[in-house]
Design a protein around this motif. Structure first.
Motif, mmCIF file in Angstrom:
data_model
loop_
_atom_site.group_PDB
_atom_site.id
_atom_site.type_symbol
_atom_site.label_atom_id
_atom_site.label_comp_id
_atom_site.label_asym_id
_atom_site.label_seq_id
_atom_site.Cartn_x
_atom_site.Cartn_y
_atom_site.Cartn_z
ATOM 1 N N GLU A 242 0.876 -1.223 -0.003
ATOM 2 C CA GLU A 242 0.083 0.025 0.186
ATOM 3 C C GLU A 242 0.865 1.407 0.135
ATOM 4 O OE1 GLU A 242 -2.671 0.270 3.056
ATOM 5 O OE2 GLU A 242 -3.689 1.958 2.470
ATOM 6 N N PHE A 247 -1.334 -0.222 -3.618
ATOM 7 C CA PHE A 247 -2.409 -0.978 -3.710
ATOM 8 C C PHE A 247 -2.414 -1.779 -2.369
ATOM 9 C CE2 PHE A 247 -0.075 -4.384 -5.857
ATOM 10 C CZ PHE A 247 0.300 -3.464 -6.722
ATOM 11 N N VAL A 275 -6.990 -0.317 -6.589
ATOM 12 C CA VAL A 275 -6.927 1.047 -6.110
ATOM 13 C C VAL A 275 -5.859 1.839 -5.416
ATOM 14 C CG1 VAL A 275 -8.339 2.823 -4.503
ATOM 15 C CG2 VAL A 275 -9.543 1.029 -5.755
ATOM 16 N N ASP A 276 -5.425 2.727 -6.171
ATOM 17 C CA ASP A 276 -4.069 3.610 -5.462
ATOM 18 C C ASP A 276 -4.435 4.300 -4.217
ATOM 19 O OD1 ASP A 276 -2.034 4.894 -4.947
ATOM 20 O OD2 ASP A 276 -1.721 5.555 -6.709
ATOM 21 N N THR A 277 -4.614 3.644 -3.045
ATOM 22 C CA THR A 277 -5.192 4.281 -1.727
ATOM 23 C C THR A 277 -4.248 5.410 -1.395
ATOM 24 O OG1 THR A 277 -3.829 2.459 -0.624
ATOM 25 C CG2 THR A 277 -6.087 2.191 -0.987
ATOM 26 N N ALA A 280 -5.580 8.313 -3.489
ATOM 27 C CA ALA A 280 -6.837 8.742 -2.959
ATOM 28 C C ALA A 280 -6.678 9.559 -1.532
ATOM 29 C CB ALA A 280 -7.611 7.406 -2.562
ATOM 30 N N GLU A 281 -5.821 9.289 -0.626
ATOM 31 C CA GLU A 281 -5.538 9.822 0.121
ATOM 32 C C GLU A 281 -4.926 11.385 -0.119
ATOM 33 O OE1 GLU A 281 -2.885 7.786 2.864
ATOM 34 O OE2 GLU A 281 -4.321 6.401 3.346
ATOM 35 N N LEU A 317 -10.417 6.830 -9.934
ATOM 36 C CA LEU A 317 -10.304 6.933 -8.619
ATOM 37 C C LEU A 317 -11.672 7.246 -8.048
ATOM 38 C CD1 LEU A 317 -8.192 6.819 -6.321
ATOM 39 C CD2 LEU A 317 -8.037 9.582 -6.302
ATOM 40 N N ASN A 320 -13.875 3.793 -8.481
ATOM 41 C CA ASN A 320 -13.545 2.764 -7.772
ATOM 42 C C ASN A 320 -13.327 2.777 -6.383
ATOM 43 O OD1 ASN A 320 -13.316 1.382 -10.164
ATOM 44 N ND2 ASN A 320 -11.248 1.831 -10.666
ATOM 45 N N HIS A 321 -12.795 4.105 -5.983
ATOM 46 C CA HIS A 321 -12.530 4.396 -4.669
ATOM 47 C C HIS A 321 -13.792 5.273 -3.658
ATOM 48 C CE1 HIS A 321 -10.161 5.038 -0.938
ATOM 49 N NE2 HIS A 321 -10.410 6.156 -0.836
ATOM 50 N N TYR A 322 -14.043 6.034 -4.391
ATOM 51 C CA TYR A 322 -15.266 6.955 -3.608
ATOM 52 C C TYR A 322 -16.512 6.219 -4.078
ATOM 53 C CZ TYR A 322 -11.376 10.394 -3.303
ATOM 54 O OH TYR A 322 -10.281 10.992 -2.968
ATOM 55 N N GLN A 323 -16.577 5.651 -5.331
ATOM 56 C CA GLN A 323 -17.795 5.011 -5.781
ATOM 57 C C GLN A 323 -18.835 6.022 -5.976
ATOM 58 O OE1 GLN A 323 -18.727 1.437 -3.265
ATOM 59 N NE2 GLN A 323 -17.012 0.343 -4.129
#
Length: 392
Positions: A242, A247, A275-277, A280-281, A317, A320-323
């Motif tokens: 991560e 990921f 997902v590239d967390t 995302a952060e 992003l 897939n991450h926030y949906q």
């Protein structure tokens, strides 16, 4: 083959795999991955030259000899800058001030110039002497780097490693910081500290006992231990994907266990996307801290440009991450902003429409619809309830 050589070869191979994975999966944080790749390359080069020199094969590759010293000096600064940027987004992009950390390599560059100015025949003669008598590699010859470098570069690396540990400690005090990541950095830094301290100890032993150089490098227990530590260090890049690649471990396992060419089309569509967390952060913090959502008419392209991210990466992003689609996500942040202002009593000085415009909404209808969707009530009803609570 000697066990030391096997350990070093294994570490070099794993380091090479890590660099390839960084190139494949880390394009959205190019600067940080460049720093990490430089650090890994420096460690791998050190291991390679150790193998070639101590096996005698360096005489066949004289152009590789006496090239890596400047890179050795940059390993620890690169790791330090990498972890600082990973823990604090303000340092995740290049700044001219970062170059000061690499000034330490300038004396090393000057030291390797005489050897590299030699012809191929001259270089071959030097490395042949090194192979015939390894003590010559630590001599005062003008074509060999000054002995003080073997004290200076591991000592400077120890200082940077301590600074790296301090970074992790300070980050551990920040609310919301991932404890697993902090613990990983602590352990990684501890292994680095042991390696650099061992290198310093070995170099001191060699320079004080030059007649026993061969036995120290081939049979010394410290060298064997350090080679094992180097192997452990190389494996550690797979313990926290991560932080390194962006990921999660589950995504890595899914990637390994489920080859795409054997999945049915339906299963392929249903499989969770990587997902590239880390990205995302960074995006979440940047949008909230800079209040980019307050820009009227903000669209995906403008946000991508402001954050210096490719459009399709940002779109993936959100999906897939926030949906959530982009508009819904931004409007939700605007509603949070408006709600906070109303709760603070700003409705006494401004109208609802004025606060909505300040939050980035371009029209009254868009604001009312978004507010009702999030709060399940109209802005007027929410404000009336708020006034009633204040009057109690």
């Amino acid at each position: 083959m000697h066990p030391i050589f096997l350990a070093v070869i294994g570490a070099i191979f794993i380091f090479s795999v890590v660099v390839v994975k960084l190139l494949l999966y880390g394009r959205d944080k190019f600067y940080l991955n460049f720093l990490l790749s430089m650090a890994i390359a420096g460690m791998a080069w050190y291991g390679l030259i150790y193998l070639l020199t101590n096996s005698g094969l360096i005489k066949d590759y004289p152009y590789l000899f006496n090239k890596g010293l400047p890179f050795y000096y940059t390993v620890a600064p690169c790791l330090y800058l990498y972890f600082r940027g990973s823990l604090n987004k303000e340092h995740a992009i290049f700044k001219p001030s970062h170059l000061f950390h690499f000034l330490i390599a300038i004396p090393a560059v000057i030291s390797i110039i005489p050897y590299n100015m030699l012809s191929y025949a001259g270089q071959h003669e030097v490395v042949s002497r090194v192979v015939a008598d390894v003590e010559f590699a630590f001599s005062d010859s003008e074509y060999i780097v000054e002995p003080w470098h073997w004290y200076a570069f591991p000592f400077s690396a120890l200082i940077y490693t301590l600074l790296q540990i301090r970074l992790a400690y300070r980050a551990s005090k920040v609310p919301g910081q991932n404890k697993q990541t902090i613990n990983w950095i602590y352990f990684f830094s501890a292994v680095c500290f042991v390696i650099f301290a061992g290198m310093l100890l070995i170099n001191v032993s060699i320079l004080q006992n030059r007649s026993h150089i061969w036995s120290i490098l081939h049979e010394g227990s410290i060298v064997i231990f350090l080679c094992c530590c180097l192997l452990v260090l190389s494996f550690m890049f797979f313990f926290n994907p991560e932080l390194i690649y962006g990921f999660t471990k589950k995504a890595v396992l899914a990637e390994v266990k489920a080859p795409t060419d054997t999945l049915p089309v339906a299963d392929e569509k249903a499989r969770p996307k990587i997902v590239d967390t880390h990205l995302a952060e960074q995006v979440t913090l940047a949008i909230k801290e800079q209040e980019l959502f307050r820009r009227p008419g903000l669209n995906l392209s403008e946000l991508a440009s402001a954050l210096e991210i490719q459009n399709h990466k940002l779109s993936e992003l959100f999906n897939n991450h926030y949906q959530l689609n982009f508009s819904t996500y931004i409007n939700n942040l605007r509603i949070e902003y408006i709600k906070a202002r109303l709760d603070q009593g700003d409705w006494k000085q401004f109208t609802l429409e004025a606060i909505a415009l300040d939050a980035g909404f371009s029209s009254r209808n868009t604001f009312f619809n978004a507010f009702k969707k999030v709060m399940h009530t109209t802005p007027s009803a929410y404000l009336a309830t708020l006034k009633d609570e204040k009057s109690l």
